[in-house]
Write an enzyme that holds these catalytic residues in place. Sequence first.
Site, PDB file in Angstrom:
ATOM      1  N   THR A  48       0.713  -1.088  -0.115  1.00 40.53           N
ATOM      2  CA  THR A  48      -0.046   0.056   0.085  1.00 40.53           C
ATOM      3  C   THR A  48       0.794   1.239   0.031  1.00 40.53           C
ATOM      4  OG1 THR A  48      -1.747  -1.368   1.170  1.00 40.53           O
ATOM      5  CG2 THR A  48      -1.883   1.156   1.299  1.00 40.53           C
ATOM      6  N   CYS A  49       2.032   1.202   0.573  1.00 43.13           N
ATOM      7  CA  CYS A  49       2.849   2.586   0.714  1.00 43.13           C
ATOM      8  C   CYS A  49       3.384   2.764  -0.724  1.00 43.13           C
ATOM      9  CB  CYS A  49       3.898   2.114   1.753  1.00 43.13           C
ATOM     10  SG  CYS A  49       3.364   1.797   3.485  1.00 43.13           S
ATOM     11  N   SER A  50       3.747   1.804  -1.390  1.00 42.11           N
ATOM     12  CA  SER A  50       4.528   1.809  -2.739  1.00 42.11           C
ATOM     13  C   SER A  50       3.447   2.115  -3.746  1.00 42.11           C
ATOM     14  CB  SER A  50       5.351   0.665  -2.860  1.00 42.11           C
ATOM     15  OG  SER A  50       6.508   0.788  -2.178  1.00 42.11           O
TER      16      SER A  50
END
Length: 160
Positions: A48-50
Site C-alpha cells: 500500500t505504501c508503494s
Amino acid sequence: MTIKVGDSIPSAKLMMATAEGPKEVTTEELFGGKTVVLFGVPGAFTPTCSAKHLPGFVTNIAALKGKGVDMVACIAVNDVFVMGAWGKDQGVGENVAMLADGSAAFTKAMGLEFDLTARGLGVRSQRFVLVAKNGVVTHVAVEAPGAFEVSSAEAVLAAL
C-alpha cells in the site's frame, strides 16, 4: 499518548535521504517556521505504501504547495539507505523528504508506534498524516490497522 492537534512536534534527530547521501536533521530544523505535511508508513517498499500512499503525495505536490505547504515529508521505521532507495524507486526527487526513524524513537515519542513483532517486522509506524505549522500540529489522522482512507494526499488537501 498519541500526538494530537495543538501538540508540539517532539524534539528528535532523524536521518534524511538526500542526493548527497544521508544527512542528520532535527525536528526543529524540519518543522520550524514552516507548514509541513508529514505522513508515516509502516514500511518502505510495502504494497500500500508503494502503490498508493507515497505516489499520492508525489502526484499532489503542486496542489499541496498551492495550499501553503512548504514541505512534504515521508517517515518510516527503516534505515536511511532504504528510505533513499525507496525515494529513488518512486521518483520523488526533491518533492518529498524521505525521513528515516531507524530506532522508532520519534515514532514512539509521537505515540504512533505499531508493534508487528509477531509478524517478524518489529516495531513500525502506524499509517498516519499530520500537518504542522511552525512545529505545532494543526491536523492529524491515523488509519485503523489495514486501512488507507484518512491519511492520503487527497484527504489532507480536503483538510487544508
